[in-house]
Design an enzyme around this catalytic site. Structure first.
Site, PDB file in Angstrom:
ATOM      1  N   ASP A 111     -37.488 -33.682  15.985  1.00 29.44           N
ATOM      2  CA  ASP A 111     -37.367 -35.207  16.183  1.00 29.44           C
ATOM      3  C   ASP A 111     -36.696 -35.838  15.079  1.00 29.44           C
ATOM      4  O   ASP A 111     -36.552 -35.111  14.079  1.00 29.44           O
ATOM      5  CB  ASP A 111     -39.001 -35.594  16.451  1.00 29.44           C
ATOM      6  CG  ASP A 111     -38.969 -37.199  16.653  1.00 29.44           C
ATOM      7  OD1 ASP A 111     -38.338 -37.588  17.538  1.00 29.44           O
ATOM      8  OD2 ASP A 111     -39.808 -37.702  15.954  1.00 29.44           O
ATOM      9  N   SER A 112     -36.275 -36.973  15.268  1.00 29.34           N
ATOM     10  CA  SER A 112     -35.967 -37.988  14.078  1.00 29.34           C
ATOM     11  C   SER A 112     -37.011 -37.946  13.040  1.00 29.34           C
ATOM     12  O   SER A 112     -36.585 -38.657  11.855  1.00 29.34           O
ATOM     13  CB  SER A 112     -35.568 -39.190  14.641  1.00 29.34           C
ATOM     14  OG  SER A 112     -36.657 -39.885  15.226  1.00 29.34           O
ATOM     15  N   TYR A 139     -33.154 -42.580  14.990  1.00 30.52           N
ATOM     16  CA  TYR A 139     -31.953 -42.540  15.544  1.00 30.52           C
ATOM     17  C   TYR A 139     -31.730 -43.309  16.606  1.00 30.52           C
ATOM     18  O   TYR A 139     -30.750 -43.422  17.135  1.00 30.52           O
ATOM     19  CB  TYR A 139     -32.316 -40.894  16.373  1.00 30.52           C
ATOM     20  CG  TYR A 139     -32.165 -39.828  15.537  1.00 30.52           C
ATOM     21  CD1 TYR A 139     -32.170 -39.711  14.157  1.00 30.52           C
ATOM     22  CD2 TYR A 139     -32.229 -38.368  16.195  1.00 30.52           C
ATOM     23  CE1 TYR A 139     -31.873 -38.411  13.580  1.00 30.52           C
ATOM     24  CE2 TYR A 139     -32.191 -37.302  15.361  1.00 30.52           C
ATOM     25  CZ  TYR A 139     -32.040 -37.328  14.149  1.00 30.52           C
ATOM     26  OH  TYR A 139     -31.931 -36.094  13.359  1.00 30.52           O
ATOM     27  N   GLY A 140     -32.735 -44.038  17.077  1.00 28.10           N
ATOM     28  CA  GLY A 140     -32.629 -44.988  17.968  1.00 28.10           C
ATOM     29  C   GLY A 140     -31.616 -46.076  18.091  1.00 28.10           C
ATOM     30  O   GLY A 140     -31.290 -47.120  18.705  1.00 28.10           O
ATOM     31  N   CYS A 190     -37.406 -35.684  20.603  1.00 24.69           N
ATOM     32  CA  CYS A 190     -37.110 -37.174  20.552  1.00 24.69           C
ATOM     33  C   CYS A 190     -36.459 -37.582  21.857  1.00 24.69           C
ATOM     34  O   CYS A 190     -35.506 -36.948  22.392  1.00 24.69           O
ATOM     35  CB  CYS A 190     -35.986 -37.030  19.506  1.00 24.69           C
ATOM     36  SG  CYS A 190     -35.368 -38.662  19.115  1.00 24.69           S
ATOM     37  N   ASN A 191     -36.807 -38.488  22.324  1.00 24.18           N
ATOM     38  CA  ASN A 191     -36.222 -39.272  23.542  1.00 24.18           C
ATOM     39  C   ASN A 191     -34.782 -39.735  23.325  1.00 24.18           C
ATOM     40  O   ASN A 191     -33.746 -39.273  24.313  1.00 24.18           O
ATOM     41  CB  ASN A 191     -36.849 -40.318  23.964  1.00 24.18           C
ATOM     42  CG  ASN A 191     -38.335 -40.068  24.499  1.00 24.18           C
ATOM     43  OD1 ASN A 191     -38.750 -39.984  25.927  1.00 24.18           O
ATOM     44  ND2 ASN A 191     -39.244 -39.669  23.793  1.00 24.18           N
ATOM     45  N   THR A 192     -34.349 -40.310  22.075  1.00 21.04           N
ATOM     46  CA  THR A 192     -33.322 -40.540  21.727  1.00 21.04           C
ATOM     47  C   THR A 192     -32.101 -39.337  21.672  1.00 21.04           C
ATOM     48  O   THR A 192     -31.090 -39.400  22.501  1.00 21.04           O
ATOM     49  CB  THR A 192     -32.871 -41.558  20.669  1.00 21.04           C
ATOM     50  OG1 THR A 192     -34.038 -42.408  20.673  1.00 21.04           O
ATOM     51  CG2 THR A 192     -31.574 -42.017  20.351  1.00 21.04           C
ATOM     52  N   GLU A 206     -45.788 -46.480  12.912  1.00 16.75           N
ATOM     53  CA  GLU A 206     -45.572 -45.968  11.697  1.00 16.75           C
ATOM     54  C   GLU A 206     -46.618 -46.458  10.446  1.00 16.75           C
ATOM     55  O   GLU A 206     -46.985 -45.886   9.261  1.00 16.75           O
ATOM     56  CB  GLU A 206     -43.985 -45.779  11.394  1.00 16.75           C
ATOM     57  CG  GLU A 206     -43.672 -44.534  12.184  1.00 16.75           C
ATOM     58  CD  GLU A 206     -42.345 -44.064  11.751  1.00 16.75           C
ATOM     59  OE1 GLU A 206     -41.829 -44.203  10.563  1.00 16.75           O
ATOM     60  OE2 GLU A 206     -41.790 -43.129  12.563  1.00 16.75           O
ATOM     61  N   CYS A 221     -40.494 -42.944  24.592  1.00 17.01           N
ATOM     62  CA  CYS A 221     -40.085 -42.715  23.175  1.00 17.01           C
ATOM     63  C   CYS A 221     -41.484 -41.799  22.560  1.00 17.01           C
ATOM     64  O   CYS A 221     -42.666 -42.160  22.726  1.00 17.01           O
ATOM     65  CB  CYS A 221     -40.115 -44.023  22.405  1.00 17.01           C
ATOM     66  SG  CYS A 221     -40.172 -44.069  20.688  1.00 17.01           S
ATOM     67  N   THR A 222     -41.108 -41.012  21.607  1.00 16.38           N
ATOM     68  CA  THR A 222     -42.146 -40.236  20.848  1.00 16.38           C
ATOM     69  C   THR A 222     -43.434 -41.054  20.441  1.00 16.38           C
ATOM     70  O   THR A 222     -44.448 -40.577  20.504  1.00 16.38           O
ATOM     71  CB  THR A 222     -41.560 -39.638  19.650  1.00 16.38           C
ATOM     72  OG1 THR A 222     -40.811 -40.416  18.976  1.00 16.38           O
ATOM     73  CG2 THR A 222     -40.770 -38.391  20.074  1.00 16.38           C
ATOM     74  N   HIS A 223     -43.230 -42.304  19.928  1.00 17.32           N
ATOM     75  CA  HIS A 223     -44.405 -42.798  19.207  1.00 17.32           C
ATOM     76  C   HIS A 223     -45.312 -43.633  20.313  1.00 17.32           C
ATOM     77  O   HIS A 223     -46.494 -43.951  19.980  1.00 17.32           O
ATOM     78  CB  HIS A 223     -43.805 -44.113  18.400  1.00 17.32           C
ATOM     79  CG  HIS A 223     -42.958 -43.564  17.202  1.00 17.32           C
ATOM     80  ND1 HIS A 223     -42.029 -42.724  17.408  1.00 17.32           N
ATOM     81  CD2 HIS A 223     -43.442 -43.924  15.944  1.00 17.32           C
ATOM     82  CE1 HIS A 223     -41.610 -42.399  15.928  1.00 17.32           C
ATOM     83  NE2 HIS A 223     -42.272 -43.009  14.968  1.00 17.32           N
TER      84      HIS A 223
HETATM   85  N1  DGL Z   1     -38.333 -40.200  18.034  1.00 11.82           N
HETATM   86  C1  DGL Z   1     -37.447 -41.323  18.635  1.00 11.82           C
HETATM   87  C2  DGL Z   1     -37.462 -41.285  20.144  1.00 11.82           C
HETATM   88  O1  DGL Z   1     -38.226 -40.709  20.820  1.00 11.82           O
HETATM   89  C3  DGL Z   1     -37.924 -42.749  18.156  1.00 11.82           C
HETATM   90  C4  DGL Z   1     -37.676 -42.853  16.608  1.00 11.82           C
HETATM   91  C5  DGL Z   1     -36.257 -43.014  16.154  1.00 11.82           C
HETATM   92  O2  DGL Z   1     -35.778 -44.039  16.673  1.00 11.82           O
HETATM   93  O3  DGL Z   1     -35.595 -42.122  15.704  1.00 11.82           O
HETATM   94  O4  DGL Z   1     -36.489 -41.820  20.860  1.00 11.82           O
END
Ligand code: DGL
Length: 284
Positions: A23-24, A55-56, A86-88, A165, A197-199
């Site tokens: 993940d990012s 990454y977003g 990571c979704n992105t 976060e 999104c992961t969060h």
């Molecule tokens: N992990 C990213 C996602 O799931 C969220 C955080 C980021 O922007 O890197 O898209």
């Protein structure tokens, strides 16, 4: 691509090899948490790109380049399969990188889309995520492939990541921001909402309260863990060992701020993390 393919000299990892998850940053731990539940006997090598998060807000080229570097690193750890938590990165890089590697790889978007299409009754599906993920249009394109009658409404929610976060999981500030972001989805009368999104699973209760009980929330992290199990079964790669190694089978690597990562991980995972190792991902 040539470098990714050069893994041909490495012996093919067997059933007891770990699963690589990346993940990012810290968010992918919500996916790790679900994999630990669904597949307690598996070992995991996690990489969080804490030096280059988020990454977003980055381009497809950059996210693809980062993802390739991470996969090279995971290959040095002889992982048997890779989960793009990571979704992105799943939205922007997976299509390209899956053509370049020899081991099974899975992202979080397809499993989320599949369950959302099975969940909706009125055909109106909302999806929330980072700017880049929503801009990629990946969920609408998968969902339309599955069912051309669905309508998909995407809404970027960029402030959710820093709020999570900062630990503001139950906080009036998070409530206020969530109301502003989500009101457009309430007005569209969606009955299903993908937490893209992961969060976001970490503020699930706030999102659920604002959306109301008629809207079903889809957590791609959960769906991905079960899809991973099916994929390993199909590939004959499930680990045969007995569960209950007490957390020793998990290893964590980051590109920066290992102590902060460790604290976050210990706040959401069942097993305490004693250390996260910092590596220089630019070397891969
Ligand atoms: N992990 C990213 C996602 O799931 C969220 C955080 C980021 O922007 O890197 O898209």
């Amino acid at each position: 691509m040539a470098i990714l393919m050069s893994q041909t000299n490495i012996p093919f990892p067997g059933n007891s090899a770990p699963i690589g998850v990346f993940d990012s940053g810290v968010g992918g731990l919500t996916v790790v948490r679900e994999i630990m539940r669904a597949l307690p006997e598996e070992s995991i090598i996690y990489f969080g790109d804490t030096a280059r998060v988020p990454y977003g807000s980055k381009s497809k080229e950059t996210v693809t380049k980062y993802s390739r570097q991470i996969i090279r690193f995971l290959n040095t750890q002889h992982v048997k399969a890779i989960v793009v938590a990571c979704n992105t990165a799943s939205a922007m890089a997976l299509d390209e990188i899956e053509k370049e590697i020899k081991i099974p790889i899975i992202g979080v978007v397809k499993p989320g889309a599949k369950v959302a299409s099975e969940t909706t009754k009125n055909g109106k599906i909302g999806v929330i995520g980072t700017e880049a993920m929503i801009r990629s249009n990946i969920y609408p394109s998968y969902l339309e492939q599955i069912n051309s009658n669905v309508e998909v409404i995407g809404k970027p929610c960029p402030l959710f990541v820093p709020l999570v976060e900062e630990g503001l999981l139950q906080d009036p500030v998070t409530d206020e921001i969530a109301m502003r972001y989500l009101s457009v989805l309430i007005d569209c009368n969606i009955d299903t909402l993908i937490l893209g999104c992961t969060h976001y699973p970490l503020i699930r209760s706030t999102i659920a309260r604002i959306m109301g009980e008629k809207v079903k929330l889809v957590n791609p992290a959960y769906e991905t863990a079960w899809e991973l199990k099916r994929m390993l079964e199909q590939e004959n790669l499930l680990c045969n060992a007995r569960p209950g190694l007490g957390g020793n089978q998990y290893q964590f690597f980051v590109s920066d701020a290992a102590e902060k990562f460790r604290n976050f991980a210990n706040s959401i995972l069942k097993y305490g993390i004693l250390s996260a190792k910092t590596i220089n991902i630019e070397e891969y």
